[in-house]
Design a protein around this motif. Structure first.
Motif, PDB file in Angstrom:
ATOM      1  N   LYS A  29     -13.429 -18.892 -19.827  1.00 14.83           N
ATOM      2  CA  LYS A  29     -12.269 -18.001 -19.810  1.00 14.83           C
ATOM      3  C   LYS A  29     -11.008 -18.722 -20.293  1.00 14.83           C
ATOM      4  O   LYS A  29     -10.162 -18.135 -20.958  1.00 14.83           O
ATOM      5  CB  LYS A  29     -12.058 -17.442 -18.399  1.00 14.83           C
ATOM      6  CG  LYS A  29     -10.904 -16.478 -18.282  1.00 14.83           C
ATOM      7  CD  LYS A  29     -10.847 -15.758 -16.939  1.00 14.83           C
ATOM      8  CE  LYS A  29     -10.946 -16.665 -15.757  1.00 14.83           C
ATOM      9  NZ  LYS A  29     -10.741 -15.989 -14.471  1.00 14.83           N
ATOM     10  N   GLY A  72     -26.724 -23.394 -10.910  1.00 10.36           N
ATOM     11  CA  GLY A  72     -25.478 -22.733 -10.515  1.00 10.36           C
ATOM     12  C   GLY A  72     -25.546 -21.228 -10.665  1.00 10.36           C
ATOM     13  O   GLY A  72     -26.459 -20.668 -11.258  1.00 10.36           O
ATOM     14  N   ASN A  73     -24.515 -20.556 -10.115  1.00  8.10           N
ATOM     15  CA  ASN A  73     -24.492 -19.092 -10.178  1.00  8.10           C
ATOM     16  C   ASN A  73     -23.741 -18.574 -11.400  1.00  8.10           C
ATOM     17  O   ASN A  73     -23.668 -17.377 -11.608  1.00  8.10           O
ATOM     18  CB  ASN A  73     -23.894 -18.513  -8.895  1.00  8.10           C
ATOM     19  CG  ASN A  73     -22.457 -18.956  -8.675  1.00  8.10           C
ATOM     20  OD1 ASN A  73     -21.846 -19.561  -9.549  1.00  8.10           O
ATOM     21  ND2 ASN A  73     -21.932 -18.666  -7.505  1.00  8.10           N
ATOM     22  N   GLY A  74     -23.162 -19.433 -12.176  1.00  8.94           N
ATOM     23  CA  GLY A  74     -22.515 -19.011 -13.410  1.00  8.94           C
ATOM     24  C   GLY A  74     -21.015 -18.809 -13.306  1.00  8.94           C
ATOM     25  O   GLY A  74     -20.340 -18.673 -14.318  1.00  8.94           O
ATOM     26  N   ASP A  75     -20.456 -18.762 -12.094  1.00  7.71           N
ATOM     27  CA  ASP A  75     -19.010 -18.540 -11.948  1.00  7.71           C
ATOM     28  C   ASP A  75     -18.203 -19.676 -12.555  1.00  7.71           C
ATOM     29  O   ASP A  75     -17.205 -19.451 -13.231  1.00  7.71           O
ATOM     30  CB  ASP A  75     -18.631 -18.375 -10.470  1.00  7.71           C
ATOM     31  CG  ASP A  75     -19.138 -17.072  -9.889  1.00  7.71           C
ATOM     32  OD1 ASP A  75     -19.468 -16.159 -10.683  1.00  7.71           O
ATOM     33  OD2 ASP A  75     -19.206 -16.966  -8.650  1.00  7.71           O
ATOM     34  N   THR A  76     -18.629 -20.896 -12.326  1.00  3.74           N
ATOM     35  CA  THR A  76     -17.912 -22.052 -12.861  1.00  3.74           C
ATOM     36  C   THR A  76     -17.935 -22.033 -14.382  1.00  3.74           C
ATOM     37  O   THR A  76     -16.908 -22.240 -15.031  1.00  3.74           O
ATOM     38  CB  THR A  76     -18.521 -23.363 -12.337  1.00  3.74           C
ATOM     39  OG1 THR A  76     -18.515 -23.331 -10.916  1.00  3.74           O
ATOM     40  CG2 THR A  76     -17.742 -24.565 -12.825  1.00  3.74           C
ATOM     41  N   GLN A  77     -19.108 -21.726 -14.951  1.00  4.97           N
ATOM     42  CA  GLN A  77     -19.220 -21.668 -16.406  1.00  4.97           C
ATOM     43  C   GLN A  77     -18.294 -20.589 -16.973  1.00  4.97           C
ATOM     44  O   GLN A  77     -17.616 -20.805 -17.970  1.00  4.97           O
ATOM     45  CB  GLN A  77     -20.660 -21.354 -16.845  1.00  4.97           C
ATOM     46  CG  GLN A  77     -21.677 -22.384 -16.470  1.00  4.97           C
ATOM     47  CD  GLN A  77     -22.414 -22.020 -15.188  1.00  4.97           C
ATOM     48  OE1 GLN A  77     -21.826 -21.636 -14.195  1.00  4.97           O
ATOM     49  NE2 GLN A  77     -23.727 -22.173 -15.202  1.00  4.97           N
ATOM     50  N   GLN A  78     -18.260 -19.429 -16.332  1.00  7.13           N
ATOM     51  CA  GLN A  78     -17.412 -18.333 -16.814  1.00  7.13           C
ATOM     52  C   GLN A  78     -15.932 -18.691 -16.707  1.00  7.13           C
ATOM     53  O   GLN A  78     -15.139 -18.354 -17.588  1.00  7.13           O
ATOM     54  CB  GLN A  78     -17.710 -17.040 -16.036  1.00  7.13           C
ATOM     55  CG  GLN A  78     -19.086 -16.475 -16.322  1.00  7.13           C
ATOM     56  CD  GLN A  78     -19.336 -16.271 -17.807  1.00  7.13           C
ATOM     57  OE1 GLN A  78     -18.508 -15.739 -18.529  1.00  7.13           O
ATOM     58  NE2 GLN A  78     -20.494 -16.735 -18.275  1.00  7.13           N
ATOM     59  N   ASN A  79     -15.547 -19.379 -15.643  1.00  7.26           N
ATOM     60  CA  ASN A  79     -14.149 -19.796 -15.495  1.00  7.26           C
ATOM     61  C   ASN A  79     -13.750 -20.808 -16.563  1.00  7.26           C
ATOM     62  O   ASN A  79     -12.649 -20.752 -17.103  1.00  7.26           O
ATOM     63  CB  ASN A  79     -13.902 -20.372 -14.102  1.00  7.26           C
ATOM     64  CG  ASN A  79     -13.888 -19.299 -13.037  1.00  7.26           C
ATOM     65  OD1 ASN A  79     -13.601 -18.137 -13.323  1.00  7.26           O
ATOM     66  ND2 ASN A  79     -14.229 -19.668 -11.815  1.00  7.26           N
TER      67      ASN A  79
END
Length: 171
Positions: free
Chosen positions: A111, A101-108
């Motif tokens: 958050k 993955g690109n990391g956006d899901t993990q960051q969301n």
């Protein structure tokens, strides 16, 4: 009724929903211990104190201690395995899912989890504080430690040792 399966389920649930580490797990541990009648509030506070000064994660130390207290060596193995197992399973699944993955899901996800973890930690601090700050001496120690942490660069280990020595001398 005390059963090994009940012990396993309690600590599995603590491990599964204890986002944020040991301090965030304290309210979950307390709820299970009170609900099942495994420890009084004072025994629980003693458990947390022991788990904090013993090397290793608070949740694992707590599970090991409670398991041993309730069912002996077998109980300690069951409770410790139960509290670790969810992290292992979730870690393997998340690692596999987010590997490319690109990391956006993990960051969301993080958050929204971070404020919840902060709330759990503050809830633990309140529970432990209300039960332990019972007189002027304990209040002064609390304030003194806060001031030392905020305004000096003293190592927390030194502060723990120092307060332990104060406890030995004055109590």
């Amino acid at each position: 009724m005390k059963t090994l399966f009940g012990l396993f389920l309690s600590f599995f649930e603590i491990g599964l929903f204890g986002f944020g580490g040991g301090y965030a797990m304290i309210p979950l541990i307390q709820t299970h211990l009170e609900r099942r009648g495994w420890m009084s509030i004072q025994e629980f506070l003693d458990l947390i104190a022991i788990a904090e000064v013993t090397p290793g994660p608070i949740a694992v130390n707590s599970a090991t201690f409670v398991g041993y207290r309730v069912f002996g060596v077998v109980g300690s193995l069951v409770a410790t395995t139960a509290v670790i197992l969810p992290s292992l399973i979730v870690g393997l699944l998340v690692g596999r899912y987010f590997k490319n993955g690109n990391g956006d899901t993990q960051q969301n996800i993080l958050k929204f989890l971070k404020p919840a973890v902060i709330g759990l930690i503050l809830g633990s601090a309140y529970t432990i504080g209300v039960a332990n700050i019972v007189n002027l001496a304990s209040f002064l120690i609390f304030i003194g430690v806060l001031l030392l942490l905020f305004f000096t660069k003293l190592n927390p280990i030194f502060i723990i040792i120092m307060t332990g020595i104060v406890g030995i001398i004055f109590y």
